[in-house]
Design a protein around this motif. Structure first.
Motif, short mmCIF file in Angstrom:
data_model
loop_
_atom_site.label_atom_id
_atom_site.label_comp_id
_atom_site.label_asym_id
_atom_site.label_seq_id
_atom_site.Cartn_x
_atom_site.Cartn_y
_atom_site.Cartn_z
N LEU A 1 0.83 -1.21 0.00
CA LEU A 1 0.00 0.00 0.00
C LEU A 1 0.85 1.25 0.00
N ALA A 2 1.90 1.20 0.80
CA ALA A 2 2.78 2.35 0.87
C ALA A 2 3.46 2.57 -0.47
N GLU A 3 3.73 1.47 -1.18
CA GLU A 3 4.44 1.60 -2.46
C GLU A 3 3.54 2.14 -3.58
N VAL A 4 2.21 1.89 -3.43
CA VAL A 4 1.27 2.28 -4.50
C VAL A 4 1.41 3.76 -4.84
N GLU A 5 1.49 4.58 -3.80
CA GLU A 5 1.54 6.02 -4.05
C GLU A 5 2.78 6.39 -4.86
N GLU A 6 3.90 5.79 -4.48
CA GLU A 6 5.16 6.06 -5.17
C GLU A 6 5.08 5.60 -6.63
N ILE A 7 4.50 4.38 -6.81
CA ILE A 7 4.39 3.85 -8.19
C ILE A 7 3.51 4.77 -9.02
N ASN A 8 2.39 5.16 -8.41
CA ASN A 8 1.46 5.99 -9.18
C ASN A 8 2.05 7.34 -9.53
N ARG A 9 2.89 7.84 -8.66
CA ARG A 9 3.55 9.11 -8.96
C ARG A 9 4.37 8.94 -10.25
N LYS A 10 5.06 7.81 -10.34
CA LYS A 10 5.88 7.56 -11.54
C LYS A 10 5.00 7.34 -12.76
N VAL A 11 3.90 6.60 -12.55
CA VAL A 11 3.01 6.32 -13.69
C VAL A 11 2.46 7.64 -14.25
N ARG A 12 2.06 8.52 -13.31
CA ARG A 12 1.51 9.81 -13.77
C ARG A 12 2.58 10.58 -14.55
N ALA A 13 3.79 10.57 -14.03
CA ALA A 13 4.89 11.26 -14.72
C ALA A 13 5.07 10.69 -16.12
N ASN A 14 5.02 9.34 -16.21
CA ASN A 14 5.19 8.71 -17.54
C ASN A 14 4.05 9.08 -18.48
N LEU A 15 2.82 9.09 -17.92
CA LEU A 15 1.67 9.46 -18.77
C LEU A 15 1.81 10.90 -19.26
N ASP A 16 2.28 11.78 -18.34
CA ASP A 16 2.48 13.18 -18.74
C ASP A 16 3.51 13.27 -19.86
N LYS A 17 4.57 12.52 -19.71
CA LYS A 17 5.63 12.57 -20.74
C LYS A 17 5.09 12.04 -22.08
#
Ligand SMILES: Nc1ncnc2c1ncn2[C@@H]1O[C@H](COP(=O)(O)OP(=O)(O)OP(=O)(O)O)[C@@H](O)[C@H]1O
Ligand SMILES: [Mg+2]
Length: 434
Positions: free
Chosen positions: A273-289
């Motif tokens: 659960l703690a990791e989800v937020e970190e992963i999603n931060r990266k996913v959002r960054a990738n989607l933005d890129k």
């Protein structure tokens, strides 16, 4: 059939005392003479006679003359154009004897043919426009140029955005190890809740064991108490023994169940659960890129499309001009400028400038079969000859002046006098003066 000058007689205009001339119907007629003898004055007089009062010299009457200017030009269509008398009034007589005015002259006399320097002084754009209008593509070319300019500006703006988008996309961070889509924590939460529910059930069973144990002790105590009264309570004892045995059996089964219980850990889930937020931060960054890169690609492709359109307009322009009937073989218009033999106006030789100007002015009014050119001394004899040949091919009459007394001159003006033939007695021209 274009109209030419068959004959002219001029008296007392500017420096001219008396000049009589019958120019060649086509090709060059050169008025020669030394400086200051009245050559240009002859051209000024022709321009005034045919062009009207706008061409009237500021000091038209020859100084020292008591007789007013007298001008007479016979045109190839038979018109006799005269200016005579105190006010140098215009008189036009046509072959049938009818009178006509300046308007008739204006219909076939091209103003620039009387004043070539005016064309030569015009700026690059004006010269090019004159030519484009003559060949009948001025408006269409202007529209194409306008279209090209708009497309170019549009593409420039898109190009700037495309560059910015690309730069922005390049600056975005990318995490190659992150999944393509956002991870949902709800499945993990559901799993956690299930385990917590199962653990709750286990706890309930443990509580039950405690209760049973407690019950066993209470009954045991009771047995001890009742044993003291065993005698009278034997029946009760027997009863309680049975109960005791039942409870003991229950206890055994419960104990066995409890001994098999294993609690599951939620530690891993909590970590996930703690990791989800970190992963999603990266996913959002990738989607933005990805989005930024898509944007950049979209603008780059728009830019390319605009380039294709601009090329098309340019081709259309080139086709329009290449099909046009230009007055000289190596004359072109490019980017709103005249080019002759690949050179712009300010880079053409003086003789080429004269040729280009003559060719263009000639086309302005096809009815006008003559052009006046002052100061032809900038052409050497060879160029002059070539020019003469070209004029004859074009069927164009040029009356020009040249500081020269050579054989190329058709007439030599000297001290205001000149004429191929012996002047008639009515003229003030004096025999043997030149
Ligand atoms: N109304 C006039 N009466 C007398 N002389 C005049 C008059 N107007 C101009 N001139 C003189 O005529 C001379 C110029 O004549 P013109 O320009 O016809 O000579 P040109 O032969 O063309 O000379 P160039 O070879 O230098 O061009 C000047 O000296 C000028 O002062
Ligand atoms: Mg002159």
């Amino acid at each position: 059939m274009s109209i030419k000058i068959n004959k002219l007689e001029i008296e007392n205009v500017k420096r001219v005392k008396a000049v009589k001339l019958e120019p060649s119907a086509s090709g060059l007629t050169i008025i020669g003479g030394k400086n200051n003898q009245g050559k240009t004055s002859v051209l000024d007089a022709i321009a005034w006679t045919l062009g009207g009062n706008n061409f009237r010299p500021s000091k038209a009457t020859r100084e020292g003359s008591v007789i007013p200017p007298c001008l007479s030009i016979t045109m190839s269509n038979g018109l006799l154009v005269e200016r005579k008398g105190k006010n140098a009034d215009l008189k036009i007589t046509d072959p049938s004897g009818q009178k006509a005015g300046q308007q008739l002259l204006d219909s076939f006399v091209e103003k620039l043919a009387l004043d070539l320097p005016r064309f030569m002084r015009a700026n690059d754009a004006e010269k090019a426009n004159t030519l484009l209008n003559i060949i009948g593509v001025g408006e269409k070319l202007h529209a194409l140029e306008q279209q090209e300019k708009e497309l170019y500006n549009e593409r420039l703006a898109i190009g700037r955005i495309a560059d910015q988008k690309k730069k922005f996309a390049d600056e975005q961070k990318y995490f190659p190890d992150a999944p393509k889509e956002l991870v949902s924590p709800s499945e993990l939460i559901r799993q956690q809740q299930e385990i917590l529910a199962r653990n709750g059930e286990n706890q309930r069973k443990r509580d039950r064991l405690n209760e049973i144990t407690h019950e066993k002790h209470r009954i045991s105590d009771e047995i001890q108490r009742l044993e003291a009264q065993l005698a009278d309570l034997k029946e009760k004892v027997e009863e309680r023994k049975t109960a005791y045995e039942l409870v003991a059996a229950d206890e055994e089964s419960a104990r066995k169940t409890v001994s098999e219980l294993v609690d599951e850990s939620t530690e891993k889930l909590e970590k996930n659960l703690a990791e989800v937020e970190e992963i999603n931060r990266k996913v959002r960054a990738n989607l933005d890129k990805d989005k930024a890169e898509d944007d950049a690609r979209e603008y780059a492709s728009q830019y390319s499309a605009m380039t294709v359109k601009i090329e098309e307009v340019r081709k259309e322009k080139a086709a329009l001009l290449s099909q046009a009937d230009l007055p000289l073989p190596e004359l072109r218009v490019e980017d709103g400028k005249l080019l002759y033999k690949g050179q712009q106006w300010d880079n053409m030789s003086g003789s080429d400038q004269l040729k280009v100007a003559t060719a263009i002015v000639r086309k302005l009014n096809p009815q006008c079969g003559f052009v006046l050119i002052d100061k032809l001394e900038q052409m050497d004899l060879e160029t002059l000859k070539e020019f003469g040949v070209w004029l004859e091919q074009e069927g164009l009459q040029v009356i020009a002046t040249r500081v020269s007394t050579g054989e190329e001159c058709s007439i030599i003006i000297s001290n205001g006098y000149g004429g191929m033939n012996t002047p008639s007695p009515s003229k003030t021209w004096k025999k043997g003066e030149f």
